[in-house]
Design an enzyme around this catalytic site. Sequence first.
Site, PDB file in Angstrom:
ATOM      1  N   HIS A   1     -56.489  74.871 -60.174  1.00 23.22           N
ATOM      2  CA  HIS A   1     -55.976  75.139 -61.517  1.00 23.22           C
ATOM      3  C   HIS A   1     -56.695  76.370 -62.042  1.00 23.22           C
ATOM      4  CE1 HIS A   1     -55.384  74.276 -65.953  1.00 23.22           C
ATOM      5  NE2 HIS A   1     -54.165  74.287 -65.460  1.00 23.22           N
TER       6      HIS A   1
ATOM      7  N   HIS B   1     -61.403  68.073 -48.494  1.00 21.51           N
ATOM      8  CA  HIS B   1     -61.105  66.888 -49.293  1.00 21.51           C
ATOM      9  C   HIS B   1     -61.872  66.848 -50.616  1.00 21.51           C
ATOM     10  CE1 HIS B   1     -59.373  65.574 -45.520  1.00 21.51           C
ATOM     11  NE2 HIS B   1     -60.549  65.646 -44.932  1.00 21.51           N
TER      12      HIS B   1
ATOM     13  N   GLU C   1     -51.079  77.558 -67.257  1.00 21.53           N
ATOM     14  CA  GLU C   1     -51.716  77.956 -68.522  1.00 21.53           C
ATOM     15  C   GLU C   1     -51.452  79.426 -68.822  1.00 21.53           C
ATOM     16  OE1 GLU C   1     -55.782  77.207 -69.417  1.00 21.53           O
ATOM     17  OE2 GLU C   1     -55.677  75.113 -68.773  1.00 21.53           O
TER      18      GLU C   1
ATOM     19  N   HIS D   1     -61.294  76.231 -59.568  1.00 13.15           N
ATOM     20  CA  HIS D   1     -60.739  76.524 -60.885  1.00 13.15           C
ATOM     21  C   HIS D   1     -60.854  78.017 -61.166  1.00 13.15           C
ATOM     22  CE1 HIS D   1     -59.566  76.029 -65.037  1.00 13.15           C
ATOM     23  NE2 HIS D   1     -59.344  74.737 -64.803  1.00 13.15           N
TER      24      HIS D   1
END
Length: 196
Positions: free
Chosen positions: A79, A96, A54, A101
Amino acid sequence: MKSEGPAFVGANPTGHIPRVDDKAFVHHSAQLIGNVRIERHVFVGPVAVIRADEPNERGKVQSIVIKPQSNVQDGVILHALGGSRISIGPNTSVAHGAVVHGPCKIGSNCFIGFRVVVFDAILGDSVYLGAGAIVQNVRLQTCALVPPGSVIVSQKDADQLGRVGPRERRFMETVVRTNIELTKGYLRLKASMKGG
């Protein structure tokens, strides 16, 4: 049996390509996209997604960096919002199903537990986040202990957390050590398959 690379290692729209150290192991079903850097002795598990694509308003994409001897386990998602970065310090475990973010900065020797969500946060060294915790818009001090299922979304709550004890520290060290050995073992297996 054929040895394969990650399911997708690709450029982002601004042309960044992931860089993976030769001594790191990335499972063939993981996806690395864009401005990603995986350093030595890092383990990236099955179906993990690490995506740095992004751009900010000027078209720049910041990096996602995984420092040496860390592990990003099965089903983890990393992300970042446009123009923000993620840095994961050395000897850190992202367990896991966790979601990290950016913007995020995670220190060394941390444990991000199963299905934890971290967003827009800074974690000092040796922080332990218990399973299912949510941590957002805060700064956690070194050795902060977040109990399982906690929701930490104010700095006041963050400042009142307990401290990591010997039990958590031993567990964190064991997870890192295990994943370093897995990395070495899978790299040996990969090398033997290429040779055969």
